[in-house]
Design an enzyme around this catalytic site. Structure first.
Site, PDB file in Angstrom:
ATOM      1  N   HIS A 156       2.195  52.349  87.329  1.00 21.92           N
ATOM      2  CA  HIS A 156       3.506  52.756  87.643  1.00 21.92           C
ATOM      3  C   HIS A 156       4.379  54.037  87.026  1.00 21.92           C
ATOM      4  O   HIS A 156       3.893  54.536  86.068  1.00 21.92           O
ATOM      5  CB  HIS A 156       4.411  51.569  86.844  1.00 21.92           C
ATOM      6  CG  HIS A 156       4.036  51.144  85.599  1.00 21.92           C
ATOM      7  ND1 HIS A 156       2.693  50.566  84.991  1.00 21.92           N
ATOM      8  CD2 HIS A 156       4.487  51.330  84.392  1.00 21.92           C
ATOM      9  CE1 HIS A 156       2.721  50.592  83.727  1.00 21.92           C
ATOM     10  NE2 HIS A 156       3.839  51.342  83.456  1.00 21.92           N
ATOM     11  N   HIS A 168       7.841  55.395  85.681  1.00 24.24           N
ATOM     12  CA  HIS A 168       9.145  55.111  85.324  1.00 24.24           C
ATOM     13  C   HIS A 168      10.114  56.007  85.566  1.00 24.24           C
ATOM     14  O   HIS A 168       9.935  57.231  85.575  1.00 24.24           O
ATOM     15  CB  HIS A 168       9.064  55.191  83.570  1.00 24.24           C
ATOM     16  CG  HIS A 168       8.225  53.947  83.005  1.00 24.24           C
ATOM     17  ND1 HIS A 168       8.762  52.730  82.617  1.00 24.24           N
ATOM     18  CD2 HIS A 168       6.960  54.047  82.652  1.00 24.24           C
ATOM     19  CE1 HIS A 168       7.739  52.088  81.968  1.00 24.24           C
ATOM     20  NE2 HIS A 168       6.688  52.832  81.915  1.00 24.24           N
TER      21      HIS A 168
HETATM   22  P1  DGP Z   1       4.240  50.596  80.080  1.00 27.48           P
HETATM   23  O1  DGP Z   1       4.558  50.579  78.876  1.00 27.48           O
HETATM   24  O2  DGP Z   1       4.265  52.110  80.668  1.00 27.48           O
HETATM   25  O3  DGP Z   1       3.021  50.004  80.655  1.00 27.48           O
HETATM   26  O4  DGP Z   1       5.572  50.054  80.998  1.00 27.48           O
HETATM   27  C1  DGP Z   1       5.281  48.691  81.502  1.00 27.48           C
HETATM   28  C2  DGP Z   1       6.795  48.392  81.791  1.00 27.48           C
HETATM   29  O5  DGP Z   1       6.922  47.205  82.498  1.00 27.48           O
HETATM   30  C3  DGP Z   1       7.656  48.091  80.507  1.00 27.48           C
HETATM   31  O6  DGP Z   1       8.776  49.058  80.532  1.00 27.48           O
HETATM   32  C4  DGP Z   1       8.251  46.719  80.711  1.00 27.48           C
HETATM   33  C5  DGP Z   1       8.036  46.493  82.189  1.00 27.48           C
HETATM   34  N1  DGP Z   1       7.738  44.902  82.408  1.00 27.48           N
HETATM   35  C6  DGP Z   1       6.713  44.323  81.789  1.00 27.48           C
HETATM   36  N2  DGP Z   1       6.861  43.130  82.384  1.00 27.48           N
HETATM   37  C7  DGP Z   1       7.965  43.055  83.197  1.00 27.48           C
HETATM   38  C8  DGP Z   1       8.449  42.022  83.950  1.00 27.48           C
HETATM   39  O7  DGP Z   1       7.927  40.796  84.116  1.00 27.48           O
HETATM   40  N3  DGP Z   1       9.226  42.288  84.875  1.00 27.48           N
HETATM   41  C9  DGP Z   1      10.023  43.597  84.806  1.00 27.48           C
HETATM   42  N4  DGP Z   1      11.263  43.667  85.560  1.00 27.48           N
HETATM   43  N5  DGP Z   1       9.559  44.454  83.976  1.00 27.48           N
HETATM   44  C10 DGP Z   1       8.359  44.272  83.267  1.00 27.48           C
END
Ligand code: DGP
Length: 149
Positions: free
Chosen positions: A135, A137
């Site tokens: 992903h 950001h």
């Molecule tokens: P990373 O730490 O780079 O793997 O980022 C994962 C991101 O995903 C973190 O910033 C929070 C987001 N995230 C995790 N679970 C969910 C979810 O259920 N819904 C949403 N909208 N974001 C999520």
């Protein structure tokens, strides 16, 4: 209000409090790199809700559940195809990797981030990755700092 408290309030939009940073890091350290389905698969299948801001046949973008900036959007490929993280990229992923970045620019415009934004791809435990579905950001709406933490 004490001057320390006032500074904390003024800075509250700039960076998360140390406790929030620790929990992000803890989540990343607790996450085991794996090929198993992730929470993002549930979001793609609409099994759990997400605040989707962009969708096409290849990419889904939604607001991060734990925003680190006024605008914090996560962009993912709808098909992971082995891309648990950037370090797993192979030549066949070049098109989707380019599409993710291009879509980040499209969403940045849609979000009116005229003065700039930041793109982050965390990779692996030391890169603070917590979800093993690649992903991007997209962060904006505040002044970023350099170097990042
Ligand atoms: P990373 O730490 O780079 O793997 O980022 C994962 C991101 O995903 C973190 O910033 C929070 C987001 N995230 C995790 N679970 C969910 C979810 O259920 N819904 C949403 N909208 N974001 C999520």
């Amino acid at each position: 209000m004490s001057s320390g408290k006032r500074l904390q309030v003024l800075n509250s939009h700039i960076s998360p409090p140390p406790s929030a940073m620790a929990s992000e890091k803890d989540a990343a350290l607790a996450a085991v790199p794996s090929d198993s389905p992730t929470i993002f698969d549930k979001i793609i299948k609409k099994e759990i809700p997400a605040n989707v801001v962009y969708e096409d046949d290849k990419v889904l973008a939604f607001r991060d559940i734990n925003p680190q900036a006024p605008t914090h959007i996560v962009l993912i490929p709808k098909v992971r195809d082995g891309l648990t993280g950037l370090s797993k990229a192979e030549e066949r992923h070049i098109e989707i990797l380019g599409r993710l970045l291009y879509t980040a620019k499209v969403v940045a415009k849609q979000e009116n981030l005229k003065e700039g934004f930041r793109i982050v791809i965390n990779d692996g435990p030391k890169g603070c990755q917590s979800v093993y579905h690649i992903h991007v950001h997209l962060l904006g709406g505040r002044q970023m700092n350099w170097p990042p933490g």
